[in-house]
Scaffold this motif. Sequence first.
Motif, PDB file in Angstrom:
ATOM      1  N   SER B  11     -13.127 -63.723  34.217  1.00  0.00           N
ATOM      2  CA  SER B  11     -11.871 -63.842  34.968  1.00  0.00           C
ATOM      3  C   SER B  11     -10.840 -64.662  34.179  1.00  0.00           C
ATOM      4  O   SER B  11      -9.657 -64.329  34.165  1.00  0.00           O
ATOM      5  CB  SER B  11     -12.134 -64.489  36.320  1.00  0.00           C
ATOM      6  N   HIS B  12     -11.327 -65.701  33.484  1.00  0.00           N
ATOM      7  CA  HIS B  12     -10.388 -66.487  32.656  1.00  0.00           C
ATOM      8  C   HIS B  12      -9.796 -65.637  31.542  1.00  0.00           C
ATOM      9  O   HIS B  12      -8.615 -65.717  31.233  1.00  0.00           O
ATOM     10  CB  HIS B  12     -11.093 -67.698  32.050  1.00  0.00           C
ATOM     11  N   LEU B  14      -9.378 -62.446  31.565  1.00  0.00           N
ATOM     12  CA  LEU B  14      -8.426 -61.458  32.095  1.00  0.00           C
ATOM     13  C   LEU B  14      -7.109 -62.125  32.481  1.00  0.00           C
ATOM     14  O   LEU B  14      -6.037 -61.554  32.249  1.00  0.00           O
ATOM     15  CB  LEU B  14      -9.046 -60.709  33.276  1.00  0.00           C
ATOM     16  N   SER B  15      -7.192 -63.333  33.015  1.00  0.00           N
ATOM     17  CA  SER B  15      -5.941 -64.031  33.336  1.00  0.00           C
ATOM     18  C   SER B  15      -5.149 -64.318  32.075  1.00  0.00           C
ATOM     19  O   SER B  15      -3.931 -64.125  32.029  1.00  0.00           O
ATOM     20  CB  SER B  15      -6.206 -65.367  34.028  1.00  0.00           C
ATOM     21  N   ALA B  18      -3.491 -61.323  30.843  1.00  0.00           N
ATOM     22  CA  ALA B  18      -2.354 -60.927  31.680  1.00  0.00           C
ATOM     23  C   ALA B  18      -1.128 -61.753  31.333  1.00  0.00           C
ATOM     24  O   ALA B  18       0.003 -61.276  31.389  1.00  0.00           O
ATOM     25  CB  ALA B  18      -2.714 -61.093  33.150  1.00  0.00           C
ATOM     26  N   ASP B  19      -1.371 -63.006  30.911  1.00  0.00           N
ATOM     27  CA  ASP B  19      -0.250 -63.918  30.674  1.00  0.00           C
ATOM     28  C   ASP B  19       0.387 -63.792  29.299  1.00  0.00           C
ATOM     29  O   ASP B  19       1.555 -64.112  29.121  1.00  0.00           O
ATOM     30  CB  ASP B  19      -0.713 -65.378  30.825  1.00  0.00           C
ATOM     31  N   GLU B 131     -10.969 -53.325  32.133  1.00  0.00           N
ATOM     32  CA  GLU B 131     -10.660 -54.269  33.205  1.00  0.00           C
ATOM     33  C   GLU B 131      -9.409 -55.055  32.878  1.00  0.00           C
ATOM     34  O   GLU B 131      -9.198 -55.462  31.734  1.00  0.00           O
ATOM     35  CB  GLU B 131     -11.823 -55.241  33.431  1.00  0.00           C
ATOM     36  N   LYS B 133      -6.590 -58.010  35.004  1.00  0.00           N
ATOM     37  CA  LYS B 133      -6.477 -58.884  36.172  1.00  0.00           C
ATOM     38  C   LYS B 133      -6.153 -58.036  37.399  1.00  0.00           C
ATOM     39  O   LYS B 133      -6.624 -58.293  38.500  1.00  0.00           O
ATOM     40  CB  LYS B 133      -5.370 -59.906  35.916  1.00  0.00           C
ATOM     41  N   SER B 134      -5.373 -56.985  37.146  1.00  0.00           N
ATOM     42  CA  SER B 134      -4.907 -56.156  38.251  1.00  0.00           C
ATOM     43  C   SER B 134      -5.944 -55.151  38.745  1.00  0.00           C
ATOM     44  O   SER B 134      -5.712 -54.471  39.726  1.00  0.00           O
ATOM     45  CB  SER B 134      -3.654 -55.411  37.808  1.00  0.00           C
TER      46      SER B 134
END
Lengths: 909, 279
Positions: B11-12, B14-15, B18-19, B131, B133-134
């Motif tokens: 999850s980190h 993917l965040s 995304a950023d 994959e 974040k969305s």
Amino acid sequence: MSDDRVEMSFHLNGARREARLRPMARLSETLRDEFGYTSVKVGCDAGDCGACTVLLDGRQVCACLVPTARMDGAMVVSADGLAANGFLSRVQEAFLRHGAVQCGACIPGMLSAATEIAAAHAHPTRQQVRDGLGGVLCRCTGYQNIVDAVMDAGRDPDPWETPIGGAVGARLPRTDGVAKVDGSAIFGADGIPGDALWLRAVRSPHMAAKISIGDLAPLHERHPGLVKVLTAADIPGNKCYGIYPDLKDQPVFALDQVRFRGEAVLALVGERAALDAIPDDEVPITYAVLAPIVGLDAALETGARQIHEDKPDNILIAAALRRGEGDPSNCAHAASGDWRTSYVEHAYIEPEAGYAQRRGDRLEIHVTTQTPYMDRDEVALIMDLASEYVHIVPTVCGGGFGGKLDQSVQPMLALAAWLLDRPVACVFHRPESMMVTTKRHPARISARFGCDVDGRLCAAVMTADFDTGAYASWGPTVAGRVPVHGGGPYYWPNVAIDARAIFSNGPSCGAFRGFGVPQVALAHEALMDDLAARVGMDALEFRHLNALRAGNRTATGQLLAASAGLDQCLDALRPHWQAAQNQVRRHNAGGPIRRLGVGLGCMWYGCGNTGLSNPSQIRVTLSAAGRVTLYNGAVDIGQGSYTIMRQICADALGIGVDQIEQVTGDTDLTPDAGKTSASRQTYVTGRATELAGLDLRRQILRLANAEENAAITLTAGTLVVGETEVTLSRLEADGNGAVLVGNGVFDPPATALDANGQGEPYGTYAFAAQMALVEVDMELGTTKVIKIIAAHDVGKAINPTLVEGQIHGGIAQGLGLALMEEYLPGKTDNLHDYLIPTVGDMPEIEVILVEDPDPNGPQGAKGVGEPGLVPTAPAILAAIKSATGVGMHRVPATPDRLRAGILAREAAQ
Amino acid sequence: MASYLRPTELSHALSALADGNLTVIAGATDYYPAQVGRHDPHDILDISAIEALSKITHDDDHWRIGAMATWRDVIEADLPACFDGLKAAAVQVGGAQIQNTATVAGNLCNASPAADAVPPLLSLDARVVLEAKSGVRERPLGEFIQGNRRTALETGQLLTAIKVPRALEGGRSGFIKLGARSYLVISIVMVAGLVVLDESGLVRQINLSIGACSEVAQRLPALEADLLGKPLDQQLSAGIVAPRHFAQLRPLDDHRGTAAYRLDACETLTKRLLAELAA
Ligand SMILES: Cc1cc2nc3c(=O)[nH]c(=O)nc-3n(C[C@H](O)[C@H](O)[C@H](O)COP(=O)(O)OP(=O)(O)OC[C@H]3O[C@@H](n4cnc5c(N)ncnc54)[C@H](O)[C@@H]3O)c2cc1C
Ligand code: FES
Ligand code: FES
């Protein structure tokens, strides 16, 4: 790349460590620069060579492809960490025992891979060993001894025995072996002082262009870490260098134009990180591009642009040999053909590297080189200094093969260190090394040979053109060697050979193991097979009949007084040849898709410079403390000159090898032993060593008034000669502490060649015959070499293990030349696209040593450095023809070329 | 100054993706060679510490090769015979060091025309899991790789796994690589295949793929169709294979081989592969 350091903790070479490190720095960089583990060699930074292989959590990885961050929480072992408590590991011992080490550049990586194999398999199979070593390239050894060592690594090491009086002929381990397996050997990039500035050349992306350099001030402003930009204007002495005194045509920095892609225009000197941050296109160089001249046809075209003002028709040199008037066309049988070869890259695993430092009014250059004395003299001319003011300290040399006989980093470093009075370092990266340094000459050869009805050779005609590229380098040597050797190792009453070296805008071609002889050997051996077939003789018997023998005159008119053992080499091959032919016949009977073939290749090779004086000097001293020191300037580039000179010296003196200490190649300390090339060190420097040893022995005997074969016994401070004790401390010592000094000088007997190429160009010749057994996949055109048997007349094998190692390595390079190696400027500037043989490509090699002593060589020895390579490609091509019926006239015989040949032949039938 | 991130949680990762515009590295064996003699710092997302990506697992329907699974992991995993082709490719990738570090997923994302994972995975009807974040998407491998060094990977996406249907487990598979030397060699041509036979020994499904002969490795639908329903017999299948089955390929003429040679070799290798699968 991220420069923010991150705290990490890990196990490194047996110790728990914590450190703040750059996470994205390559692990190889971190291990070398932060921890000083310089056993981790950098050969490519791209995963292609495997020299940087280390163990990460027990698994082999290329350290150049691993982010340092992955050390965190992991265990890393490099070759530096394999020995424990002062004892080498079993794998390291096995490498020494089997003669698996030559230059040593690949060895740390090999050892890491081997350690992984040994941990997984107590008794690995050959295939398991190959699979484990497949990702580490070695350019020196042909892999065979390395594979044998890994297979044998389970065994406990035996104690070494050093025979007294029988050093010559003994399979002694290398003098420099331990340092090469424990990782302590210092190569060109390993000893750079921490406070050194770095230098990077900015090179032309164009093959031919007029250049101009713009205002450099803005560059300095933008990059404060940039300390100096060096251009041709900064050079106090000769702006150009070159091997021959009358052919100094290659600029250190381009003067007004560039003549090949990669030519240095200027150099940036500064902090390393600052240099990295300057992209080439920020440097104000303007190129007015010229149409490049590529290849022989373009260079020789009438009206072609002249590449060098003083060289009309782009001809660097033309040489001819004429003996007799006979013409092959008038012979009972004649055969002819044309051949073409490609650029071949040396691909030593260690790229060019070194550093220079000014010491008062002297310059000191630490560099990986084959030729410290020529480096000294060349740098002195460039810097306008007397030779004594330049001190070359050769580092351990990670392979040369002729490629480290030219200037690379030396002149640029000398200039920078002199002007800035700071240590300055430069390490070529792999693409730079491949783009900039010399290559083997591409050749175009036409030849016609004739013999009489009984199969005796009558007349040979050959013309050979060599593309020498942008600058002369060793081009003239190629033209010098080719006429002498073009007819092959056979007796010819009539010979007409013309050889030329032609300038082009390709990379400069220079010295590469064999100086043009491997190229022409393709032609002479193919024609020998064709003629044998025409006469209806067996290919081996035909060669045997015509082999040059003692008592014959060569094509240059030289009488071979002794030591011409080709017939003996062929005798040794005969049973293998007959058996292999039967095997091939049986196997191919049903017309299988994978066909076997067997072929022969023969060669001869003159040891030393062609028709020129090339002396070596050696000094051996005895100190008051009873220590014998050999001052040996014959740089060891992996072939073993630091080992065999001790062996020769020991026997000449009559003491044990262990008792001989050695000071090696250093222009301040050792007398000039010439360059390590032309297969000359064993023969020329070896002889000088023998003479120096004998000279010292004579003086010792005289001191004791002893008879000629008295035993010499040395113990601390005392010397016993026969029964007489001599107290050395009573003798007067010279400035170096020596009480007795033995000197030896040897210059092989050779005379210059006349206009018809007649004369006595070499003091002695090595001879060899090799047989190759191959399997060709008829549908895919792929060739697998299954076995090579190599019979070499080496005069005397001073150290058979080292001699075999030279032959194995030569065969590996010959195999590459035959099957895969082709340097294409701009396309194969890396070891990913430029293919050299891996462990999986090598056949089983059997070496048969023939010892027909040369009266001048040390205990009869001749050279073997180049001869290993010369017959291999011809033997492989002959074997391909035996398998397929296709005579390949273009090397490398890549799968697509061979398949095209097979299809064309099928279509013609 | 360039940044470096090495998260342990997906999850980190993917965040972070995304950023920012991050360069992903897995085994980094394609990344570092591209940096030789260059200085062009990237902001890096190193996915090697994400435990969840490293496994080769299966559920009821699919095998899942995690994004950090290396070639070595594939070699050492206990996998059904339909993966023999992929394993054969794995042992021939680079040398042992590359196998120990390089990932199969990285090989797909790098999208080289000569990527050795592509033909065996095309033959395995593989899909890639992308994959962000969305959300998660899946795509068939054949759609994911779009050209030389071009994929359908969108900004913010990470390839997290390669999925292979377990329905193929009963199939036999193979792979043949043609290179100009042994070890450390890029394929001149490679072929991969998977065959599923019915009870009477006739071909129920056959998936054949060729690499290094077009921008993206390709299946051979015409040949597959011609082999369907036939017995897999060495002689017969070799008799069926013809030049027209390779007409869609557009091989390059380069220093590794001429285009004509590559086409010629395709046919030979395909016949050999069929013989191997029949044996
Ligand atoms: C010496 C050598 C030999 C080689 N031999 C072969 C060979 O025989 N056959 C062959 O096919 N290849 C070969 N390669 C190429 C390379 O090793 C493979 O392509 C490898 O599988 C790439 O994996 P990696 O994990 O190292 O990729 P990386 O270098 O980490 O990444 C490759 C690319 O994919 C992207 N990427 C990686 N993982 C992901 C992800 N999960 N999501 C999104 N993007 C991602 C990266 O951003 C990068 O652009 C060789 C390379 C070297 C250096
Ligand atoms: S330096 Fe790492 S593989 Fe060559
Ligand atoms: S000993 Fe292997 S490269 Fe020199």
